[in-house]
Design a protein around this motif. Structure first.
Motif, PDB file in Angstrom:
ATOM      1  N   ASN A  17       0.824  -1.203   0.000  1.00  0.00           N
ATOM      2  CA  ASN A  17       0.000   0.000   0.000  1.00  0.00           C
ATOM      3  C   ASN A  17       0.864   1.262   0.000  1.00  0.00           C
ATOM      4  N   ARG A  18       1.895   1.252   0.844  1.00  0.00           N
ATOM      5  CA  ARG A  18       2.804   2.386   0.915  1.00  0.00           C
ATOM      6  C   ARG A  18       4.109   2.066   0.222  1.00  0.00           C
ATOM      7  N   LEU A  19       4.658   3.034  -0.511  1.00  0.00           N
ATOM      8  CA  LEU A  19       6.015   2.860  -1.023  1.00  0.00           C
ATOM      9  C   LEU A  19       6.970   2.915   0.172  1.00  0.00           C
ATOM     10  N   HIS A  89     -10.682   4.205   0.973  1.00  0.00           N
ATOM     11  CA  HIS A  89      -9.909   2.954   0.849  1.00  0.00           C
ATOM     12  C   HIS A  89      -8.979   2.753   2.043  1.00  0.00           C
ATOM     13  N   TYR A  90      -8.183   3.812   2.357  1.00  0.00           N
ATOM     14  CA  TYR A  90      -7.127   3.656   3.371  1.00  0.00           C
ATOM     15  C   TYR A  90      -7.670   3.838   4.791  1.00  0.00           C
ATOM     16  N   GLU A  91      -8.255   5.026   5.043  1.00  0.00           N
ATOM     17  CA  GLU A  91      -8.732   5.264   6.417  1.00  0.00           C
ATOM     18  C   GLU A  91     -10.006   4.473   6.713  1.00  0.00           C
ATOM     19  N   SER A  94      -9.719  -0.048   4.835  1.00  0.00           N
ATOM     20  CA  SER A  94      -8.524  -0.736   5.347  1.00  0.00           C
ATOM     21  C   SER A  94      -8.417  -0.603   6.867  1.00  0.00           C
ATOM     22  N   ASN A  95      -8.590   0.635   7.360  1.00  0.00           N
ATOM     23  CA  ASN A  95      -8.238   0.854   8.763  1.00  0.00           C
ATOM     24  C   ASN A  95      -9.407   1.082   9.719  1.00  0.00           C
ATOM     25  N   ALA A  96     -10.630   1.135   9.207  1.00  0.00           N
ATOM     26  CA  ALA A  96     -11.780   1.218  10.127  1.00  0.00           C
ATOM     27  C   ALA A  96     -12.728   0.035   9.909  1.00  0.00           C
ATOM     28  N   ILE A  98     -11.382  -3.452   7.984  1.00  0.00           N
ATOM     29  CA  ILE A  98     -10.595  -4.690   8.004  1.00  0.00           C
ATOM     30  C   ILE A  98      -9.678  -4.754   9.228  1.00  0.00           C
ATOM     31  N   TRP A  99      -8.966  -3.657   9.513  1.00  0.00           N
ATOM     32  CA  TRP A  99      -8.013  -3.677  10.638  1.00  0.00           C
ATOM     33  C   TRP A  99      -8.710  -4.087  11.950  1.00  0.00           C
ATOM     34  N   PRO A 100      -9.782  -3.403  12.364  1.00  0.00           N
ATOM     35  CA  PRO A 100     -10.416  -3.853  13.628  1.00  0.00           C
ATOM     36  C   PRO A 100     -11.061  -5.231  13.532  1.00  0.00           C
ATOM     37  N   GLN A 143       1.651  -7.399  -0.730  1.00  0.00           N
ATOM     38  CA  GLN A 143       1.782  -7.324   0.721  1.00  0.00           C
ATOM     39  C   GLN A 143       0.534  -6.743   1.385  1.00  0.00           C
ATOM     40  N   ASP A 144      -0.055  -7.493   2.241  1.00  0.00           N
ATOM     41  CA  ASP A 144      -0.935  -7.025   3.321  1.00  0.00           C
ATOM     42  C   ASP A 144      -2.382  -6.663   2.966  1.00  0.00           C
ATOM     43  N   TYR A 145      -3.118  -6.432   4.064  1.00  0.00           N
ATOM     44  CA  TYR A 145      -4.586  -6.401   4.062  1.00  0.00           C
ATOM     45  C   TYR A 145      -5.201  -5.284   3.232  1.00  0.00           C
ATOM     46  N   HIS A 167       0.340 -11.776   4.279  1.00  0.00           N
ATOM     47  CA  HIS A 167      -0.594 -11.063   5.149  1.00  0.00           C
ATOM     48  C   HIS A 167       0.129 -10.783   6.477  1.00  0.00           C
ATOM     49  N   HIS A 168       0.388  -9.510   6.762  1.00  0.00           N
ATOM     50  CA  HIS A 168       1.220  -9.190   7.928  1.00  0.00           C
ATOM     51  C   HIS A 168       0.427  -9.167   9.225  1.00  0.00           C
ATOM     52  N   ILE A 169      -0.871  -9.114   9.135  1.00  0.00           N
ATOM     53  CA  ILE A 169      -1.696  -8.974  10.346  1.00  0.00           C
ATOM     54  C   ILE A 169      -2.453 -10.296  10.589  1.00  0.00           C
ATOM     55  N   ASP A 294       5.651   1.349  20.524  1.00  0.00           N
ATOM     56  CA  ASP A 294       4.537   0.926  19.668  1.00  0.00           C
ATOM     57  C   ASP A 294       4.113   2.058  18.741  1.00  0.00           C
ATOM     58  N   ARG A 295       3.419   1.701  17.658  1.00  0.00           N
ATOM     59  CA  ARG A 295       2.590   2.707  16.994  1.00  0.00           C
ATOM     60  C   ARG A 295       1.437   2.974  17.935  1.00  0.00           C
ATOM     61  N   LEU A 296       0.919   4.192  17.957  1.00  0.00           N
ATOM     62  CA  LEU A 296      -0.208   4.477  18.854  1.00  0.00           C
ATOM     63  C   LEU A 296      -1.465   3.838  18.242  1.00  0.00           C
ATOM     64  N   SER A 332       0.078   7.593  14.479  1.00  0.00           N
ATOM     65  CA  SER A 332      -0.409   6.681  13.445  1.00  0.00           C
ATOM     66  C   SER A 332      -1.867   6.975  13.113  1.00  0.00           C
ATOM     67  N   ARG A 333      -2.200   6.947  11.823  1.00  0.00           N
ATOM     68  CA  ARG A 333      -3.584   7.012  11.318  1.00  0.00           C
ATOM     69  C   ARG A 333      -4.408   8.059  12.071  1.00  0.00           C
ATOM     70  N   GLU A 334      -3.850   9.244  12.138  1.00  0.00           N
ATOM     71  CA  GLU A 334      -4.402  10.254  13.041  1.00  0.00           C
ATOM     72  C   GLU A 334      -5.748  10.823  12.623  1.00  0.00           C
TER      73      GLU A 334
HETATM   74  C1  G6P Z   1       1.100  -2.435  10.100  1.00  0.00           C
HETATM   75  C2  G6P Z   1       0.591  -2.987   8.782  1.00  0.00           C
HETATM   76  C3  G6P Z   1       1.302  -2.358   7.601  1.00  0.00           C
HETATM   77  C4  G6P Z   1       1.241  -0.847   7.717  1.00  0.00           C
HETATM   78  C5  G6P Z   1       1.849  -0.399   9.048  1.00  0.00           C
HETATM   79  C6  G6P Z   1       1.792   1.122   9.249  1.00  0.00           C
HETATM   80  O1  G6P Z   1       2.387  -2.911  10.353  1.00  0.00           O
HETATM   81  O2  G6P Z   1       0.733  -4.403   8.753  1.00  0.00           O
HETATM   82  O3  G6P Z   1       0.703  -2.761   6.378  1.00  0.00           O
HETATM   83  O4  G6P Z   1       1.902  -0.232   6.642  1.00  0.00           O
HETATM   84  O5  G6P Z   1       1.112  -1.017  10.092  1.00  0.00           O
HETATM   85  O6  G6P Z   1       0.511   1.598   9.068  1.00  0.00           O
HETATM   86  P1  G6P Z   1       0.133   2.714   7.980  1.00  0.00           P
HETATM   87  O7  G6P Z   1      -1.351   2.783   8.025  1.00  0.00           O
HETATM   88  O8  G6P Z   1       0.803   3.964   8.462  1.00  0.00           O
HETATM   89  O9  G6P Z   1       0.669   2.272   6.653  1.00  0.00           O
END
Ligand code: G6P
Length: 491
Positions: A17-19, A89-91, A94-96, A98-100, A143-145, A167-169, A294-296, A332-334
């Motif tokens: 997702n991220r370079l 897609h991202y916030e 992916s992060n509200a 799949i992540w939870p 790579q990843d979710y 899948h890292h998570i 940690d990441r917050l 993180s993901r502020e």
């Molecule tokens: C976790 C995920 C990664 C993600 C990283 C940072 O380690 O498995 O895919 O890149 O967190 O999160 P962010 O949302 O900043 O990319």
């Protein structure tokens, strides 16, 4: 770094997702690209070193169209996202969602159809970008979710490719996964890969179970037989598929690791060792320094561990005059609501504990909400006595492995949550259930008072485990599974 704008087709492509690079503005206002120090880059470094490869990913800013560019032998292919796609897609998805959902629903996942549409569109864009740079019969490693649909989309565009997905998570138990309105689409997307890799045996088995429940494909662990003409939607009540033409997809565990030698090199430099001594001085030379890095993120269990520490101070089992908790929480993901709320909660909690138990010259908790250099992090690992890694759920947790790798002095104690992937390997840590506050308090006290001989023995074993299962083994294992002909990591 040598920079060119030529983007040839290559036989080794990473898609994330991220370079793995950040744009740093220079004095003349131009962007300069520098490698970002994230875990994924470090993990893939030995695989990519010295060979021509492409990396497809989002450059970290919305509404920014960037041309592909090359640094040394890596060709970067930026994929753009609009402000709305960033939000959806991202916030959002992916992060509200799949992540939870994949982290035990620690906060409730939200399901929004617009987010799903955006996730699908962005995944398609990533698949197209990967298809455009991969050589005939090349290998693409997704790579990843954030990109679970890419393997199948890519297969549709380029059936000649070998495709891996890691899948890292965590991958959740079926009862949770089944909540996802698009569960079949996700499974179908993942099954486009030749190998779907997970951190833990339990994650791989959760995915195979989800495939069995939704599609009824025949399997012979870890291989799933996917009909070559598999299409959606599929009726979950239909009989098991017996089609003769199937492809084999391996759904298996490949626990990620790190390059211990690289960490040792950094952690044994004179400047890092000197800085670690300075940190102890700055903290007032207490008997015990506890450390959290940690990441917050609400999955990390930061408030649970601070609660345990606060109660130990309150009871007088520990005194702020001789014990300090350093909590580094990187931003993180502020813009995601649950992350904003978490920050407020943690900062309130830190303020209360410091208000009750701190001294003029010394807080009970040193809380830093900032990013830190790798060198400073290494110095912190060396300075602390007890490393506290207590997530409520975590795919792997490389901080635990980094800490262990950095402690060439065989000192320091690791307190580790049993809900991390790392717990499957690091069995010489003091294992805790982070929901059990009393259990965690006992572990903190046991760690602070552990006899030196025992701590040394445990640390030596932990270090040996990480050394043996290092990142080269991870990469080699995965690449061997995809095809014996893909490039191997170099020493
Ligand atoms: C976790 C995920 C990664 C993600 C990283 C940072 O380690 O498995 O895919 O890149 O967190 O999160 P962010 O949302 O900043 O990319």
């Amino acid at each position: 770094m040598a920079r060119t704008t030529r983007t040839p087709r290559v036989d080794f492509v990473i898609v994330s997702n991220r370079l793995p690079i950040d744009a740093k503005p220079t004095a003349d206002g131009e962007d300069q690209w520098v490698t970002s120090p994230g875990g994924l880059v470090a993990a893939l470094q030995p695989v990519m070193a010295g060979r021509e490869a492409a990396w497809v990913g989002w450059p970290g800013r919305a509404d920014t169209e960037l041309a592909p560019f090359s640094l040394d032998k890596t060709h970067y292919v930026p994929v753009s996202m609009s402000e709305q796609e960033l939000a959806e897609h991202y916030e959002g998805m992916s992060n509200a969602t799949i992540w939870p959902l994949y982290h035990d629903v620690i906060v409730p996942p939200e399901f929004h159809r617009e987010w799903w549409d955006s996730y699908t569109r962005v995944n398609q864009r990533f698949a197209e970008a990967a298809a455009s740079v991969a050589e005939q019969d090349g290998f693409v490693w997704v790579q990843d979710y954030q990109l679970q649909l890419v393997p199948q989309m890519l297969r549709g565009l380029r059936p000649d490719l070998r495709i891996g997905y890691f899948h890292h998570i965590p991958f959740p138990p079926y009862e949770l996964f089944a909540q996802l309105p698009w569960r079949q689409e996700i499974l179908h997307g993942l099954l486009g890969a030749d190998v779907v890799g997970f951190q833990r045996v339990a994650d791989a088995s959760n995915m195979r179970q989800a495939v069995r429940r939704n599609f009824g494909y025949s399997m012979n662990k870890p291989i799933v037989r996917v009909p070559v003409d598999a299409r959606l939607p599929r009726d979950p009540h239909a009989p098991p598929v017996t089609a003769s033409k199937t492809r084999e997809v391996r759904v298996d565990a490949f626990p990620i690791s790190l390059d211990q030698a690289a960490i040792v090199e950094m952690a044994t430099t004179d400047s890092v060792i000197a800085r670690s001594r300075e940190i102890r001085e700055e903290l007032g030379n207490p008997n015990t320094i506890f450390l959290g890095v940690d990441r917050l993120d609400y999955t990390k269990g930061i408030s649970h561990r601070l609660k345990a520490f606060g109660e130990l101070l309150e009871e007088g089992t520990l005194q702020a005059s001789d014990a300090v908790f350093v909590q580094l929480a990187s931003p993180s993901r502020e813009r995601v609501e649950s992350y904003r709320e978490l920050r407020d909660d943690i900062e309130l909690q830190v303020g209360r504990i410091n208000g009750d138990f701190g001294h003029l010259d010394r807080p009970a908790i040193v809380y830093l909400h900032q990013n830190m250099s790798r060198e400073e992090m290494m110095a912190l690992y060396l300075a602390c006595d007890v490393m506290v890694v207590t997530p409520l759920r975590d795919g792997m947790n490389l901080v635990a492995k980094e800490f262990v790798s950095a402690r060439t002095d065989n000192k320091g104690v690791l307190v580790l949550s049993e809900f991390t992937g790392a717990a499957d390997e690091l069995d010489q840590a003091l294992m805790v259930n982070p929901h059990d506050i009393d259990g965690m308090k006992e572990a903190f006290v046991a760690a602070a008072h552990m006899p030196v001989a025992e701590a040394t023995r445990r640390m030596a074993e932990l270090r040996a485990t990480v050394e043996e299962h290092d990142v080269r083994r991870w990469a080699t294992g995965f690449l061997d599974a995809v095809t014996p002909h893909t490039p191997k990591p170099r020493r």
